[in-house]
Design an enzyme around this catalytic site. Structure first.
Site, PDB file in Angstrom:
ATOM      1  N   CYS A  98       0.829  -1.210   0.000  1.00  0.00           N
ATOM      2  CA  CYS A  98       0.000   0.000   0.000  1.00  0.00           C
ATOM      3  C   CYS A  98       0.864   1.261   0.000  1.00  0.00           C
ATOM      4  CB  CYS A  98      -0.950   0.071   1.187  1.00  0.00           C
ATOM      5  SG  CYS A  98      -1.979  -1.375   1.403  1.00  0.00           S
ATOM      6  N   GLU A 120      17.060 -14.754 -13.410  1.00  0.00           N
ATOM      7  CA  GLU A 120      16.470 -13.415 -13.441  1.00  0.00           C
ATOM      8  C   GLU A 120      15.726 -13.185 -14.763  1.00  0.00           C
ATOM      9  OE1 GLU A 120      15.693 -11.153 -11.479  1.00  0.00           O
ATOM     10  OE2 GLU A 120      15.551  -9.308 -12.645  1.00  0.00           O
ATOM     11  N   ARG A 148       3.043   0.672  -5.373  1.00  0.00           N
ATOM     12  CA  ARG A 148       3.030  -0.107  -4.129  1.00  0.00           C
ATOM     13  C   ARG A 148       1.801  -0.997  -4.002  1.00  0.00           C
ATOM     14  NH1 ARG A 148       6.678   1.954  -0.414  1.00  0.00           N
ATOM     15  NH2 ARG A 148       5.531   0.952   1.253  1.00  0.00           N
ATOM     16  N   LYS A 162       5.233  -3.712  -5.425  1.00  0.00           N
ATOM     17  CA  LYS A 162       6.642  -3.332  -5.448  1.00  0.00           C
ATOM     18  C   LYS A 162       7.337  -3.672  -4.134  1.00  0.00           C
ATOM     19  CE  LYS A 162      10.138  -1.186  -7.295  1.00  0.00           C
ATOM     20  NZ  LYS A 162      10.867  -2.145  -8.150  1.00  0.00           N
ATOM     21  N   LYS A 215      11.768 -12.222 -14.992  1.00  0.00           N
ATOM     22  CA  LYS A 215      11.234 -11.051 -15.701  1.00  0.00           C
ATOM     23  C   LYS A 215      10.094 -11.469 -16.622  1.00  0.00           C
ATOM     24  CE  LYS A 215      12.280  -8.296 -13.733  1.00  0.00           C
ATOM     25  NZ  LYS A 215      13.056  -8.605 -12.595  1.00  0.00           N
ATOM     26  N   GLU A 218       6.998 -12.342 -14.500  1.00  0.00           N
ATOM     27  CA  GLU A 218       6.379 -11.162 -13.890  1.00  0.00           C
ATOM     28  C   GLU A 218       5.678 -10.287 -14.923  1.00  0.00           C
ATOM     29  OE1 GLU A 218       9.105  -9.606 -10.273  1.00  0.00           O
ATOM     30  OE2 GLU A 218      10.110  -9.694 -12.175  1.00  0.00           O
ATOM     31  N   HIS A 247      20.353 -33.485 -16.395  1.00  0.00           N
ATOM     32  CA  HIS A 247      19.801 -34.136 -15.200  1.00  0.00           C
ATOM     33  C   HIS A 247      18.296 -33.913 -15.080  1.00  0.00           C
ATOM     34  CE1 HIS A 247      23.857 -35.030 -13.925  1.00  0.00           C
ATOM     35  NE2 HIS A 247      24.174 -33.769 -14.157  1.00  0.00           N
ATOM     36  N   ASN A 299      -1.156   1.088   6.095  1.00  0.00           N
ATOM     37  CA  ASN A 299      -0.291   0.189   5.326  1.00  0.00           C
ATOM     38  C   ASN A 299       0.286  -0.809   6.318  1.00  0.00           C
ATOM     39  OD1 ASN A 299       1.624  -1.031   3.661  1.00  0.00           O
ATOM     40  ND2 ASN A 299       3.122   0.602   3.972  1.00  0.00           N
ATOM     41  N   GLY A 300       0.110  -2.100   6.067  1.00  0.00           N
ATOM     42  CA  GLY A 300       0.658  -3.112   6.977  1.00  0.00           C
ATOM     43  C   GLY A 300      -0.416  -4.130   7.333  1.00  0.00           C
ATOM     44  N   TRP A 309      -2.827  -2.597  -1.680  1.00  0.00           N
ATOM     45  CA  TRP A 309      -2.514  -3.973  -2.081  1.00  0.00           C
ATOM     46  C   TRP A 309      -3.216  -4.840  -1.037  1.00  0.00           C
ATOM     47  CZ3 TRP A 309      -0.104  -8.448  -0.324  1.00  0.00           C
ATOM     48  CH2 TRP A 309       0.213  -9.391  -1.305  1.00  0.00           C
TER      49      TRP A 309
END
Ligand code: G6P
Length: 618
Positions: free
Chosen positions: A2, A488, A31, A613, A492, A495, A511, A105-106, A79
């Protein structure tokens, strides 16, 4: 996660509070974007509006039903944690009498018992959120004390968990009160107006003067004052600082998306992170070193803790730090480190890597490590963030604000900072001479221009990405430092483009992963430099092996590497560089590829679905 914004301004009601709050929310939307809402203190009492979905839903609603002029305001972009992303669960939450509005927020961990207590007292609830208990509790405490700061203080002591709270009351036209524990809150000092935000980007276009709040502090802003107390009621003097970047770095600056802009910011992110690191004797120095040099000399193990992209930066760093310093380095996801019975001691240096400095799992890992007696060095991008403050030493990355949810420029800056740390330790412990360190710094110094060359020649990457927009699965292979780059690259693509993607160590191919290769399966191969033949030849064999089984091979290779040509369906070239420097280059085509493919699919690359984020909940 948030984002929150607060503003108080002149006594004459105007549209400024709403304008400032909405602008702040636009900057903080990275956020969270499940809903957005604002509350204003107006002459006629509180006025508020909130809508599920992105901020545009709220601004459209406000255009249809404007709110009256105001003297103060708060705003929130969410969020979702407790309660789905609905209008009712959107913040602000308003007390039953409509006089107090609060944003959060939290996570309030003891909200169930508090809710039961309030409901037993006949308080009606309008949402499923944990936040609403705080709104009712602060309103009740205000009714008893007539003092919003005291009300906030009393309630803060009753809440468990993580929170930043901001509240306004209809009877206080020029006051906003905030409280924080484990979630971020910064204050902006203006001229006849003051600001609060989850980070400085919330108010950076109005002031660069910021105040850093500590744990368990309550802040009260009016147009001319900023007062901070702790939860015992003692006055606290917060540290003031000037933000060294300007608003233009937090806007798109001509690019279609923040993602695209931030990919293009990378040469500067690396260059700025390298700036001013040596003293006049050529010795490297860290930013805020609160660890005795003798302690650093006696370190016998490093554990990197981080999440997401930052953890992959740590994987890259392991290769360099072990090579330069001869210290064993473990890289651990922060959430796994904390709950595993990790063997740490006073001789263990824990390195926390985090762009935001607020990732809850990383923060808890930092606290856990310090409780065990280890020293913690944080590599952080956000100045004054919780992890920076709680660590024994800090090395700042100077990537500037990263707004797009998926990390790009922070990754390059984190690798750069990790390398500086490795060289610093090598210098301190006598593993490297000053001139050797100067050589590595020169190699790092050459990176920005090389990244720029990749960016300037990216049309081919974009073309291939657009062509591949219907792809449903992509594999990535890499060896040595190319392995974390492969992971990475896969991250990407997941995401940004919602494509199934996996990164493997090229040596693992036989393997298991090779069983996934069917006709036409796209496989990216991150190829080591031919100047390390023992690595290079094996990867060239891997390219042949997957190609022989029908894979479409997309090869990242240095300029002049002709050995890959017979087996590559597509080659993306990168400038030549020493092995340890290559990750800073190899990842760039993979970022561009994922961004372009996602854009071609019509997806929002700045705010991918379900992500946020800063993950400030565990
Ligand atoms: C989230 C972001 C990632 C980021 C990770 C760690 O998952 O979406 O891009 O890498 O958090 O964030 P930090 O701020 O700790 O680097």
């Amino acid at each position: 996660m948030c984002g929150i914004v607060g503003y108080v301004g002149p006594a004459e009601p105007s549209t400024r509070p709403l304008d400032v709050v909405l602008e702040g929310l636009a900057r903080l939307e990275y956020r969270g974007y499940d809903s957005a809402g604002v509350a204003l203190v107006t002459e006629g009492g509180l006025a508020w509006a909130k809508r599920s979905g992105k901020l545009t839903n709220l601004t459209t609603a406000l255009a249809e039903h404007p709110l009256p002029p105001a003297t103060a305001g708060i705003g929130h972009t969410r969020w979702a944690t407790h309660g789905g992303p609905t209008d009712a669960n959107a913040h602000p939450h308003v007390s039953a009498d409509g006089k107090l509005a609060l944003i959060h927020n939290g996570i309030i961990e003891n909200f169930r018992e508090l809710r039961q207590e309030l409901e037993a007292d006949g308080v009606p609830f309008a949402s499923e959120t944990d936040t609403e208990v705080a709104a009712h509790l602060v309103a009740r405490a205000f009714d008893q004390t007539g003092d919003l700061t005291e009300a906030m203080r009393q309630v803060a002591t009753r809440l468990d968990g993580a929170f930043t709270l901001l509240a306004v009351h209809a009877s206080l036209p020029q006051t906003v009160v905030g409280a924080r524990r484990n979630s971020p809150l910064v204050v902006g000092r203006g001229d006849g107006e003051n600001f609060m935000g989850s980070d400085v980007s919330a108010f950076i276009s109005h002031t660069r003067h910021a105040l850093e709040l500590g744990q368990d502090q309550i802040v009260t802003i009016t147009p001319d004052s900023i007062e901070v107390i702790d939860t015992e009621g003692n006055t606290v003097t917060p540290r003031e600082y000037d933000v060294d970047w300007d608003a233009s770095t937090a806007v798109k600056g001509g690019f279609a998306t923040f993602m695209d802009k931030e990919i293009h910011d990378q040469p500067k992110a690396v260059a700025d992170t390298l700036l001013g690191r040596t003293d006049d004797r050529g010795f490297l120095q860290l930013d805020e070193l609160r660890i005795e040099e003798s302690v650093l000399r006696s370190v016998d193990k490093i554990i990197v803790v981080a999440c997401g992209t930052a953890a992959y930066a740590g994987h890259v760093a392991k290769y360099a730090i072990e090579h330069w310093c001869r210290i064993p380095v473990e890289v651990e996801l922060a959430h796994e480190f904390r709950y595993r019975d990790a063997v740490v001691s006073e001789k263990t240096l824990v390195v926390a890597i985090t762009q935001s400095g607020e990732t809850m799992d990383t923060l808890q890992a930092v606290r856990h490590a310090r409780e065990q007696g280890s020293k913690v060095l944080a590599i952080v991008n956000t100045y004054g963030s919780t992890i920076a403050r709680e660590s024994d030493a800090v090395l700042y990355t100077h990537a500037g604000p990263e707004v797009a949810v998926a990390s790009t420029k922070a990754f390059l800056a984190q690798i750069t900072a990790c390398y500086l740390l490795g060289l610093y330790l090598a210098q301190l412990r006598g593993n490297k001479y000053v001139d050797e360190i100067a050589g590595y710094l020169d190699e790092l110094g050459a990176i920005p221009e090389k990244v720029q060359r990749i960016l300037d020649n990216a049309d081919h990457i974009r073309e291939v990405a657009r062509e591949m927009q219907d792809t449903t699965s992509v594999l990535f292979l890499g060896r040595h430092v190319g392995y974390p780059v492969a992971m990475e690259g896969a991250l990407k693509l997941k995401e940004l483009a919602y494509i199934h993607a996996e990164g493997f160590a090229a040596g693992e191919l036989k393997h298991g992963p090779i069983a996934l290769i069917a006709e036409g399966q796209p496989v990216f191969i991150v190829t080591p430099t031919p100047r390390r033949p023992e690595l290079h030849q094996k990867v060239v064999s891997n390219i042949q092996e997957v190609r022989a089984r029908g894979a479409r091979t997309l090869v990242i290779a240095e300029e002049g590497d002709h050995d890959v040509e017979p087996y590559a369906d597509i080659i993306f070239r990168i400038p030549q560089a020493p092995t340890l420097m290559l990750p800073l280059l190899m990842v760039v085509p993979l970022q561009i590829f994922a961004c372009e493919l996602a854009s071609a699919k019509g997806l929002d690359v700045d705010q991918p679905r379900n992500l946020a984020k800063s993950v400030t909940v565990e």
